[in-house]
Design a protein around this motif. Structure first.
Motif, short mmCIF file in Angstrom:
data_model
loop_
_atom_site.label_atom_id
_atom_site.label_comp_id
_atom_site.label_asym_id
_atom_site.label_seq_id
_atom_site.Cartn_x
_atom_site.Cartn_y
_atom_site.Cartn_z
N ALA A 381 0.84 -1.35 -0.05
CA ALA A 381 -0.02 0.10 -0.09
C ALA A 381 0.81 1.16 -0.13
O ALA A 381 0.53 2.29 -0.64
CB ALA A 381 -0.89 0.03 1.20
N ALA A 382 1.88 1.24 0.67
CA ALA A 382 2.60 2.49 0.88
C ALA A 382 3.59 2.69 -0.58
O ALA A 382 3.59 3.72 -0.97
CB ALA A 382 3.77 2.23 2.19
N LEU A 383 3.95 1.57 -1.23
CA LEU A 383 4.52 1.66 -2.47
C LEU A 383 3.69 2.41 -3.46
O LEU A 383 3.83 3.23 -4.25
CB LEU A 383 4.95 0.24 -2.95
N VAL A 384 2.33 1.80 -3.51
CA VAL A 384 1.42 2.28 -4.58
C VAL A 384 1.02 3.50 -4.22
O VAL A 384 0.76 4.55 -5.06
CB VAL A 384 0.11 1.34 -4.54
N ASN A 385 1.12 4.00 -2.79
CA ASN A 385 0.61 5.52 -2.48
C ASN A 385 1.69 6.42 -2.96
O ASN A 385 1.34 7.37 -3.36
CB ASN A 385 0.39 5.58 -0.78
N THR A 386 3.13 5.99 -2.79
CA THR A 386 4.31 6.76 -3.13
C THR A 386 4.08 6.91 -4.55
O THR A 386 4.47 8.11 -5.10
CB THR A 386 5.40 6.05 -2.75
N ALA A 387 3.85 6.02 -5.34
CA ALA A 387 3.82 6.12 -6.70
C ALA A 387 2.69 6.92 -7.00
O ALA A 387 2.87 7.71 -8.13
CB ALA A 387 3.51 4.74 -7.44
N ALA A 388 1.38 6.84 -6.49
CA ALA A 388 0.44 8.06 -6.84
C ALA A 388 1.06 9.24 -6.58
O ALA A 388 0.39 10.32 -7.37
CB ALA A 388 -0.67 7.64 -5.98
N HIS A 389 1.50 9.76 -5.44
CA HIS A 389 1.92 11.00 -5.31
C HIS A 389 3.02 11.40 -6.37
O HIS A 389 3.21 12.54 -6.82
CB HIS A 389 2.31 11.01 -3.75
N ASN A 390 3.82 10.59 -6.71
CA ASN A 390 4.74 10.98 -7.84
C ASN A 390 4.13 11.09 -9.22
O ASN A 390 4.41 12.20 -9.82
CB ASN A 390 5.74 9.69 -7.93
N GLN A 391 2.92 10.38 -9.41
CA GLN A 391 2.42 10.56 -10.62
C GLN A 391 1.56 11.90 -10.42
O GLN A 391 1.73 12.70 -11.54
CB GLN A 391 1.39 9.48 -10.84
N ALA A 392 1.11 12.44 -9.46
CA ALA A 392 0.13 13.47 -9.45
C ALA A 392 1.34 14.79 -9.46
O ALA A 392 0.73 15.77 -9.99
CB ALA A 392 -0.43 13.63 -8.00
N ALA A 393 2.47 14.60 -9.16
CA ALA A 393 3.22 15.86 -9.38
C ALA A 393 3.52 16.17 -11.02
O ALA A 393 4.06 17.30 -11.19
CB ALA A 393 4.50 15.35 -8.90
N ASP A 394 3.08 15.43 -11.85
CA ASP A 394 3.57 15.57 -13.25
C ASP A 394 2.13 15.87 -13.90
O ASP A 394 1.25 15.01 -14.08
CB ASP A 394 4.03 14.44 -14.16
N PRO A 395 1.68 17.08 -14.27
CA PRO A 395 0.61 17.33 -14.81
C PRO A 395 0.06 16.79 -16.20
O PRO A 395 -0.85 17.01 -16.68
CB PRO A 395 0.82 19.00 -15.33
N LYS A 396 1.15 15.81 -16.75
CA LYS A 396 0.71 15.37 -17.81
C LYS A 396 -0.18 14.16 -17.60
O LYS A 396 -0.63 13.49 -18.40
CB LYS A 396 2.37 14.89 -18.57
#
Length: 537
Positions: A381-396
């Motif tokens: 869950a932590a890995l996916v959550n970290t990936a989610a915030h990483n994704q959210a940082a890119d407006p593309k």
């Protein structure tokens, strides 16, 4: 050309042909290696033998001394296990292939091997291959032979009980004692009665090694050691452990290679001690399915939440009797959703790896009973959550609409699959997503759709890890209890059509089709309409 591991001399095995295969691989000759493989396939050599020989050939040359370099103040990351991961995926993908394509996965593995040798020197621009292609480095026309960074070893037996030696091995891994940890593992492997316990610990050592941040990173530890360990287990089981030394050599030493990250697992262990009173293993047998509301809430907290809300939500579900696999099914949907939301080719890596981590952890629950398995739910869950915030940082990146294709709901199954096959090979993401959605709305057999998606993923080459990611999502769709499990197939489509490709990704498939007299190199499997599909907004 000398190799570390001698070629086996099994009676009836075409040793001379395998020697030519080895020569072509070590010469970094993709086409030559493929031609030799085609000879072996036409000669009826069994898949397990082909995989054992492929791993034997690459095992000495796919290790690295470290997984990152710091040159002139800039970090470069180097992985080295796509050859082994492709071999594992081939075991499973061969069963999913359409008629005539059964040997395509092993063909893609052999096609990649010459580009996967000695990735460390590739990173330095001293050898051709996958990383020089990725980083667009100039390579000498006459590169040196691939280098052996970690030589093969003899087993050593430590004092103490098996469990004590098992813990000693894990400590050596955590300390980065590559050679000694490998020798100790070989000694432990000789105890056949405790082999499954050792293999469970091997995979555990990979699953706890997960980096705790992603944003603005270039070096990633995203579960690859777990994927390497699983490949070691599955390939070893397939060939038989008495014949699996090359597989162990290819898979085990790297578990101790740095960098190593255990802080996320430390969090999970502390949470289970504090919130579950250290009784997390007792909850392994939970079988409760999450309600629709619970699934929606868990998806939201994994994709959008922050600590400690994620840990409290998982804890509440486990205490309420929800099963670890059922919880993981929903976490896997969240990982796939991140793939669906990718807006540029370079954004897929973290969603890919978080999805594969969930797939590997689900396999781990099915394959082994380890005392600390439930803790790994918190890591996932932590890995996916970290990936989610990483994704959210890119407006593309962002929400992607699965559009509806007009008129296709009246098509027959053959027509629908044929058009989907073409759309996938053309890398038409919107049309492919619409066609998969239409198929899922129909009453057609879903197994045929999964077979088509697996075959399409096997047709793309030059980085077989992409095929394994698609395989993970296809397999999880068939097993998942999640209500939104169709997002796994949409993630598969996005990965297949959207993730960056290298060179001509269909060259290996076209050469395979030519060698085996397959006419449909374009991907069509039947009569499909020629007009463009109209997609509703």
């Amino acid at each position: 050309m000398a190799i570390t591991l001698p070629a086996p001399g099994t009676r009836g095995q075409p040793g001379h042909t395998y020697a030519r295969l080895e020569e072509r691989v070590l010469a970094r000759d993709q086409r030559g290696a493929s031609d030799v493989l085609f000879e072996l396939v036409k000669d009826g050599r069994p898949l397990v033998e082909l995989l054992r020989e492929a791993v034997r050939i690459h095992a000495p040359y796919t290790h690295v001394p470290y997984h990152q370099r710091l040159d002139d103040g800039l970090v470069k990351f180097v992985n080295n296990d796509h050859c082994l991961l492709s071999a594992r995926a081939t075991l499973r993908m061969a069963r999913l292939m359409l008629p005539g394509l059964e040997a395509l996965p092993i063909a893609q593995t052999i096609w990649y091997l010459p580009t996967g040798l000695d990735p460390w020197n590739q990173l330095l621009g001293k050898a051709p291959g996958h990383y020089t292609r990725m980083y667009q480095l100039d390579v000498s026309a006459a590169p040196p032979p691939p280098q052996v960074h970690w030589a093969d070893q003899e087993p050593v037996t430590l004092d103490g009980s098996f469990d004590e030696r098992l813990n000693d091995w894990l400590t050596l891994v955590q300390r980065g004692e590559v050679i000694l940890s490998y020798r100790v593992f070989l000694g432990l492997l000789e105890d056949r009665a405790n082999r499954r316990k050792l293999l469970a610990q091997l995979v555990f050592a990979g699953l706890i090694d997960v980096q705790d941040r992603m944003l603005f990173n270039r070096s990633y530890t995203t579960g690859h050691k777990a994927y390497r360990a699983r490949a070691t287990v599955e390939l070893g089981n397939a060939v038989g452990w008495s014949k699996a030394h090359a597989i162990v050599y290819a898979g085990v030493p790297d578990i101790a290679v740095g960098p190593r990250w255990y802080s996320t697992y430390e969090m999970a262990a502390n949470v289970c001690q504090a919130l579950l009173d250290g009784r997390d293993h007792e909850l392994r047998q939970n079988q409760g399915v999450l309600t629709p509301a619970e699934q929606t809430e868990l998806l939201d907290v994994v994709l959008n939440g922050r600590e400690p809300d994620i840990q409290y939500r998982l804890t509440d579900l486990l205490k309420d009797g929800k099963g670890p696999r059922q919880v993981l099914d929903v976490i896997q949907v969240a990982a796939a959703e991140l793939m669906v939301q990718c807006g540029a080719a370079e954004n897929y890596s973290m969603p890919q790896h978080s999805a594969e981590y969930c797939n590997t952890l689900r396999w781990y629950f099915d394959e082994f009973d380890h005392p600390h398995q439930v803790k790994l739910l918190y890591v996932a869950a932590a890995l996916v959550n970290t990936a989610a915030h990483n994704q959210a940082a890119d407006p593309k990146n962002g929400p992607v609409q699965i559009r509806r294709a007009r008129g296709v709901d009246g098509w027959g199954q053959r027509q629908l699959l044929a058009r989907l096959d073409c759309a996938l090979l053309e890398r038409n993401t919107d049309e492919s997503l619409a066609l998969v959605a239409a198929y899922l709305r129909s009453a057609f057999d879903q197994a045929d759709l999964l077979q088509l998606l697996a075959a399409a993923s096997a047709k793309f080459g030059n980085d077989p890890h992409n095929q394994e990611i698609c395989l993970c999502l296809i397999e999880d769709f068939a097993l998942s209890s999640a209500l939104a499990r169709e997002r796994l197939l949409f993630g598969c489509v996005k990965n297949l059509t959207g993730y960056r490709k290298y060179g001509d990704p269909l060259e290996a498939y076209q050469r395979y089709a030519s060698a085996f007299g397959l006419a449909a190199v374009s991907g069509a499997t039947g009569d499909a309409p020629v007009e463009a599909l109209v997609l509703d907004d």
